[in-house]
Each structure stands twice: as C-alpha cells, then as structure tokens.
Design a protein around this motif. Sequence first.
Motif: not given
Lengths: 281, 281
Positions: B148-158
């Motif tokens: 889930n790389h829709n936003s940097c936040k989602a990418m960082g969290t994952q």
Amino acid sequence: MGSSRFTASLTLVVIMTFSYKSFSWMGVNASDVPTSCNHYCNQTLESRHQCYKRCEKLAHKNGYKIYGYPYSPNTRRVLAVLHEKGLSYDPITVDLVAGEQKKPQFLSLNPFGLVPVFLDGNLKLTESRAISEYIATVHRSRGSQLLNHNSCKAMGTQTMWRNIESFEFDPPASILTMELSTKPRIGLKTDYKLVNETEPKLEKVLDIYEERLKNSRYLAGDSFTLADLYHLPNIQYLMDTPTKRLFINRPNVHIWVVKITARPAWKKACDVKAWYGKKRN
Amino acid sequence: MGSSRFTASLTLVVIMTFSYKSFSWMGVNASDVPTSCNHYCNQTLESRHQCYKRCEKLAHKNGYKIYGYPYSPNTRRVLAVLHEKGLSYDPITVDLVAGEQKKPQFLSLNPFGLVPVFLDGNLKLTESRAISEYIATVHRSRGSQLLNHNSCKAMGTQTMWRNIESFEFDPPASILTMELSTKPRIGLKTDYKLVNETEPKLEKVLDIYEERLKNSRYLAGDSFTLADLYHLPNIQYLMDTPTKRLFINRPNVHIWVVKITARPAWKKACDVKAWYGKKRN
C-alpha cells in the motif's frame, strides 16, 4: 493505441496539476505527500530541478524529530541517512544507560522500548531500517542517491543486500558490538565464550562479502546505497575491537570498509558532541 | 508554471512511448523492465487495464524458478506471494533434511546455504523477504495488492511493520517453530529450556500486536499487505504447537490469525503435494 496513450497522459497532467495545486494550499508533512511526487520528477527531464524543489518543499516543511541515543548503532543508522540527505532534525536524548527507554513515558511512544523513534508531523516510525528507507524514498531526489531503483533488477539486487545485512550480517555483528564495545564502555563484563562462538559466524558472512566485492565496488552495485549504509554502525564499533582483524584480513572488504566509514555524512552521524550541542530536552 | 508542467508531461509521453516500443522488440525478463512501467499505469486512469497487461507481458515472459523446500517457512513465504499474485513457477526441490543446501552444487547458487533462491531470467535473488518485495513490486498491479504505497505515510507505516516482523516477531517465533515443530518432525529433541525462555519474548510482541489490532484490521492498515504475509509461515506452524495459546488468548490477534491463515493463496503455499506434483528435478 497511440490515442489511448495520449488520453492517459493528459489525464496524468490533470492529476499532477491538481495534486500540486492542492498541496500548495495546505500545510502538509512529508507523510502526506503522494509517493508519485518524486517519481514524477524522475520521469521528466526539462523541469526536473523545479519539480524536485517543489517535492522537497512539501516533504520537509515541519522538520523531523528523532528520539535516540548518540552512541546507539540504530540511532546512528538513521542519522547517517539524514546527513547523506542534508536534512536537519531535532534530537531528543533517550539515555539508554540510565534505562530511559524502559520508562512509561518512552514506552508510550514505542512499546518495544527501542530507539530510535522518528516523528514526521503526525507520522511516528520505529525500526531504524524502516525509518531509513522512508527518508531515502521521500527524499529520493535529494543529496546522495541511496536507492538505486532504475530497473527492477537493480531494485531487487539492492533489496536482497539490505536483507542480507539484516539476517546474515547483523545477528553476529550486533552480538560482537555488544560484547566487545558496548559492555566495556558501560562497565559490564564481556562474555568471551559468546565472542568465540560468534566470530566464526561473522567470518563466513565476510568471506561471501569478499567474493562479492571482488567484482562490485559496493554491495548492491557500483554506487553506495542503503545496503552499504546499514552496515556502518556495527562496523564502526568493531573496528575498535580485536574483531577488526576479520575485516582487514580480507582485502576487498577492507577497501569497502575504509571507503564507507570515510563518508562525511557518517562522520557527522558519529559526532556525539554535535548531538548534545543540538540538545533540546 | 503551467507551461513547464505541460512540457514535462509531453516529455513523459515521449519517454513512455519509446520505452514500450523498445520492449516490444526485445525478449526481456521482469528484471529488465523499468520500474516506471507499473507506476505509469497507476497514474493513468482510462487505459489502465491495457497498460497493466503490457507490463505483465514484459514482466513474466520466461517464468520463474524457485529452489526451495516445501516445508521451509522461508520458501512458503515466497510461494504465498506468488499465489497471491496468481503467478506460475517451476519448483526445484532442495532437500533440507538430506542437507542438500550445504552441498557444493547448491552453495554455488547461494553461498549462504539457504533456501529459497529465486531466478528471474539472469537475475538471482536470495532472502525470502527480498524476493517477496521484488515480486510484489514488479507485479504491483496484478492480483492482491500487497503494497500500500498510496502515500508516503502508508508506505512508511507498512515498511515499519515489515521490519517489526523481521526484528521483533521473527527471532522468538523462529526459535519456537524450530523447537516445537521442525525438530519433532525430523526426529530431533526439543530444547524445552529454550522454549520456556523464548515464549515470554513472543508474548511481549503479541501484547503490542493486540493493541495495534484493536484499531486496525491488519498490521499496516485496513488491507492485507506483505507486513501480514511475512508472519504466516511461523504462525501456521505454531498453531499446531502448545504456543498456539499465546495467539488465541489475545482476541484481536486471534481474529487476525484466523483471517490471514484462511487466505486461499496461503493454503496453496502450504500444499506440499502440489509442490512435488510440479516436480521437475
């Protein structure tokens, strides 16, 4: 075929234009920037500089906060990335020797009781390698190019070497750093039986690195990437211990160690005085 | 401003058109496909299907080979990704019980003596999580959306939750899988002292997961990603051991375990008969 491509591209223009406009109206943190921002810049040629500048502006608006300890290998890993990217940050000291990482105040920030913790606006990240990857991805167009993702092959190779560090190098190297460097520094007794059991495990890994570095300037290819950077904290400490001989006895590993530990960003990451000079708590 | 954006986008059209033409002339492996291919599709709306189809055609031309052992947790991790993506592969058995992974023939393929090894044309990858990330990235537009790389936040969290699996969950879970599942299966004696020392470490991790899963359907957010998938191999084995109680005593962890182990792709990854049914060596 040509027509559908053109329609698609026009759609892309509209999306991008709309996104940039939206972001210029809002105060956003890096975590809110769509991952497409920097990627889009990488695809364009003529306005690249302007595009990067715009992404950077979005991505580092409110500054970063890092909870850590300047002697901690995991803290230094993230500091190295921040310095490679030329990014500023607010350091907040968590005194590991005093056990602050196990106190309720810190556990509410990271229940695992580990440093570093990284704050980017309302995004909180733990795990030094995850934080490093996040910073390197958000700021991919700034400072040192720590990700080589020009092709799937380059991306796969780099991901593999990052995982080799995590699963093959780090386990023995972390034990040796703890026993031969951290414990003596804080007045604890080294377990030499454990050291003697662990060194051969590190040697096996370094034999494979030696072969790899015969044909490659850095682990993941011809440029310095996160795959090399991840090794720095343990190597730096081990070069001041008897385990140093395992690195210098292997000529290609030795050249690589000299090269990566000499990086100005790494020197800054190890500057304990600079960390406390920035002290804000 | 508007004009430079338009010029940039036109340049993008030219680059993309040229790239696709070049690739349609050549026989390429996934590893040669520029990372921009699937990303470009994600940016376009109207021709997305056609674009994905073209990328897929480039990315899976010659099939994948996987050297592994169908009982090995690390092999199963990669098989799960392949099945989530609906990709075919040629399995090549490396009998770990017979020690084939330590023989010269296999060591020339992976000097670490570990399975799985993944071949995509002339690209060879080791380390199950690196292989998984590679497949999920190259085939990001196909099958289950594991990133889930829709936003940097989602990418960082994952990325953070993937690292939590690697550095916090996996160490105790792997020890317990080895002692309570692998060793009894191959006729070796379980070290119960080690089991008793390790279970509390896993419990601490699961307490944190329990809190996280109170507010989140999956570890990295509301959808199943690689961060969840990485846990499957150890959890599957541990659910057949006394350690199962640590999972089922925590209601949110239990719901999550039931959900992720029930995935059809995971069932296929654990189908040992299917692996041997495909046997080609």
